[in-house]
Design a protein around this motif. Sequence first.
Motif, short mmCIF file in Angstrom:
data_model
loop_
_atom_site.label_atom_id
_atom_site.label_comp_id
_atom_site.label_asym_id
_atom_site.label_seq_id
_atom_site.Cartn_x
_atom_site.Cartn_y
_atom_site.Cartn_z
N VAL A 65 0.82 -1.21 0.00
CA VAL A 65 0.00 0.00 0.00
C VAL A 65 0.86 1.26 0.00
N TRP A 66 2.08 1.16 0.56
CA TRP A 66 2.96 2.33 0.63
C TRP A 66 3.57 2.68 -0.72
N ASN A 67 3.39 1.82 -1.72
CA ASN A 67 3.86 2.15 -3.07
C ASN A 67 3.02 3.24 -3.71
N ASN A 68 1.97 3.66 -3.03
CA ASN A 68 1.11 4.72 -3.55
C ASN A 68 1.45 6.09 -2.95
N TYR A 69 2.63 6.19 -2.37
CA TYR A 69 3.05 7.44 -1.75
C TYR A 69 4.33 7.95 -2.41
N LYS A 70 4.41 9.26 -2.55
CA LYS A 70 5.61 9.91 -3.06
C LYS A 70 6.44 10.43 -1.89
N MET A 71 7.69 10.80 -2.17
CA MET A 71 8.61 11.13 -1.08
C MET A 71 9.59 12.22 -1.50
N THR A 72 9.89 13.10 -0.55
CA THR A 72 11.03 13.99 -0.70
C THR A 72 11.75 14.06 0.63
N VAL A 73 13.03 14.47 0.60
CA VAL A 73 13.88 14.38 1.78
C VAL A 73 14.83 15.57 1.83
N VAL A 74 15.14 16.01 3.06
CA VAL A 74 16.06 17.12 3.29
C VAL A 74 17.03 16.70 4.39
N VAL A 75 18.31 17.10 4.26
CA VAL A 75 19.29 16.83 5.32
C VAL A 75 20.02 18.09 5.76
N ASP A 76 19.68 19.24 5.18
CA ASP A 76 20.34 20.49 5.54
C ASP A 76 19.49 21.65 5.06
N TYR A 77 19.86 22.86 5.46
CA TYR A 77 19.16 24.06 5.03
C TYR A 77 19.52 24.41 3.58
N THR A 78 20.79 24.30 3.26
CA THR A 78 21.31 24.75 1.97
C THR A 78 21.42 23.59 1.00
N GLU A 79 21.04 23.83 -0.25
CA GLU A 79 21.20 22.82 -1.29
C GLU A 79 22.61 22.90 -1.85
N LEU A 80 23.43 21.89 -1.55
CA LEU A 80 24.83 21.89 -1.97
C LEU A 80 25.08 21.07 -3.22
N ASP A 81 24.06 20.39 -3.73
CA ASP A 81 24.22 19.65 -4.98
C ASP A 81 24.11 20.65 -6.13
N PRO A 82 25.17 20.82 -6.92
CA PRO A 82 25.13 21.81 -8.01
C PRO A 82 24.14 21.45 -9.11
N ASP A 83 23.77 20.18 -9.20
CA ASP A 83 22.80 19.75 -10.21
C ASP A 83 21.92 18.66 -9.60
N VAL A 84 20.80 19.06 -9.02
CA VAL A 84 19.94 18.11 -8.32
C VAL A 84 19.28 17.11 -9.26
N THR A 85 19.33 17.37 -10.57
CA THR A 85 18.70 16.45 -11.53
C THR A 85 19.66 15.35 -11.97
N SER A 86 20.92 15.46 -11.60
CA SER A 86 21.92 14.49 -12.05
C SER A 86 21.66 13.12 -11.45
N GLY A 87 21.79 12.09 -12.28
CA GLY A 87 21.63 10.72 -11.81
C GLY A 87 20.22 10.19 -11.94
N PHE A 88 19.32 11.00 -12.50
CA PHE A 88 17.93 10.56 -12.62
C PHE A 88 17.49 10.47 -14.08
N ASP A 89 18.41 10.10 -14.96
CA ASP A 89 18.08 10.02 -16.39
C ASP A 89 16.97 9.01 -16.66
N ASP A 90 16.88 7.99 -15.82
CA ASP A 90 15.84 6.98 -16.02
C ASP A 90 14.48 7.45 -15.51
N TYR A 91 14.45 8.61 -14.86
CA TYR A 91 13.20 9.11 -14.28
C TYR A 91 12.99 10.56 -14.72
N PRO A 92 12.65 10.77 -15.97
CA PRO A 92 12.54 12.15 -16.49
C PRO A 92 11.50 13.00 -15.75
#
Length: 612
Positions: free
Chosen positions: A379-406
């Motif tokens: 049943v939990w496969n019907n939920y979406k998710m986002t996550v934070v570990v800090d205040y500042t976004e330090l990833d210069p390209d947050v879209t990198s690594g998700f080519d399979d998930y446009p």
Amino acid sequence: MNSVSRPYRRSCLWLLALVAVACSDARVVPEQGQSNDGLAFPGPENGKVDVFGRALIGLADPYPADPTVREIESELQRDMKLRRELGWAVAARALEDVPLFGLEMLEPDRPLEIEGGTPTVPRWQTWYGVDDFRRTFRRLFDGLTDAERRQRAPFSEANIDDALVWNVKARERSARWPLERFFKHVSELGQCEPGVSEADCARSLQSNFSGAATGNARITYSPATLKHLLRNYQDNLGCLPQLDELTLDSQSMTSDLNFTACMGEEFPLSSVLIKAQWARANFGRAVDVFDTDADSLEAVIGPDKSAHWATPARRATPNGDEIYTIRTRTGDLYRLVGLHIMTKELRHWVWVTLWWSDTPNEDFGADRPTSFTQKADSVWNNYKMTVVVDYTELDPDVTSGFDDYPSLQDALATQSSGLTWASNPYIEHGRGNARTNCIGCHQHGGATVAFDLNNDGRLDSLDLDRIISDEALYPLNGRTKQRTVFPTDYLWSTQRVDNLRQLMLTEVRHFDDLERQKYNQRILDISDRQSDIEAGSTIFETYCTACHGSDGNGTTDGPNLETRNVIRTKQDLIGVLLDGRGNMPSWDGLDDQELADLVAFLQATFGVSSDQ
């Protein structure tokens, strides 16, 4: 077939056997001060976990924290892909099904052959609610001696563990839930109507057991979280006077290892706090659906947008296989639409939020890993998710690594402020709240003041709405880091929602009032006693001469009793002896007769007080 169906279906035989054994001995031995019909399980209090549910759950299941997460904190801050993998892993650990062992704890001496298995619920639903905290705190504080309560003495680990076991077995007076009715009701939770399909039966059992176990509790605390709050109750209450002076730029009051103001130490690694958002499902009610694809996000959180989850895209009526659903003992049906999970696996916590969607495999659900689907119920496969570990976004390209998930790439690309983002459309309400990141608002948890808003030289009360709406005081909807001292280690529930601090204050003041009544009565009893001056002389020689001298003329450790006559009445003198004064300790360990004799000697020999 729903993955929860097997343990639930097997549990029916066990539950029926348990009830048969329980009902075969209708004579129940009452606890001290109770009658036979007083062994009971009250109904729910404000939808929180009550005695009925806790008896079914047993002890809360600990969160299996991953100690290696802190070793990769810098990588998590710089790598969105790694961060999302952590988010799914945290969610799986919180959502994993665990057994309900409460019934076995209730009747451990009754021989049972459990065939098959026991009922299960998601781990987080075994955790503690505000009613558990109230009962356990009251039990622990009541268990202290009078002197320990006055000193706000800490609770020992052993006593905390004992109180949590007692909380499972607590049988409170109630005409509504006598013990036999409790067992009968539980047996009915494990049965389905004739002709119901196996899949529908499994879904019904999931709903019934989950609802009976936890109701619609809004906030739940993992065992480590609850224990830490209990261990630090005196620090939490003791910091109240200084909160009005705790500015945004205050420095640590303890050490570099503790950035809180109201706790002796920060929360331990396995601490978790859950905030759940339920939507009532009775009478054909539909669920609002919020889209979180790139275009929908741009329309909500894009430049010059209101950042308000105001208008759902559509409405839906998902069944129990499509959304996590519970049925309370009153028959009300609730669907879980949103879930915040914060874990102390990082010092500033890991912030995960889940929300239900009728397009669960798009955007923020597209990268759901197999490891998650293997551990958590389907049943939990019907939920979406986002996550934070800090205040500042330090990833210069947050879209990198998700080519399979446009669709996820496009949704992530909408984040452009240089700060992290995590907003739940079912939990975050009001203008600006769709642009938050959880951690930014929670940094103020426990605080009471922030800014002098009217230039009167005094800090004004902290306004939560202002955090997400006042760009001058709280930039970028409050997402920026503004504090170095976090009063209650990011928890708001100490003074909001559950208001644990007020709950503790209420209990402490209750016992203080009782203590004051007992104290005043003891003074009167001692004052009215027949006394023996000679016996008092012996007591004086035994306990008092070391500081006051054998003749009462005083020493370097104590004053001259003849010249220092500042006590006006006999009852005042008794109060000084009971409480202590200056370097003199309390002598409340002497019994009432000894104190009466000592007072008589002091009056007769030194004229310490008049006999009024």
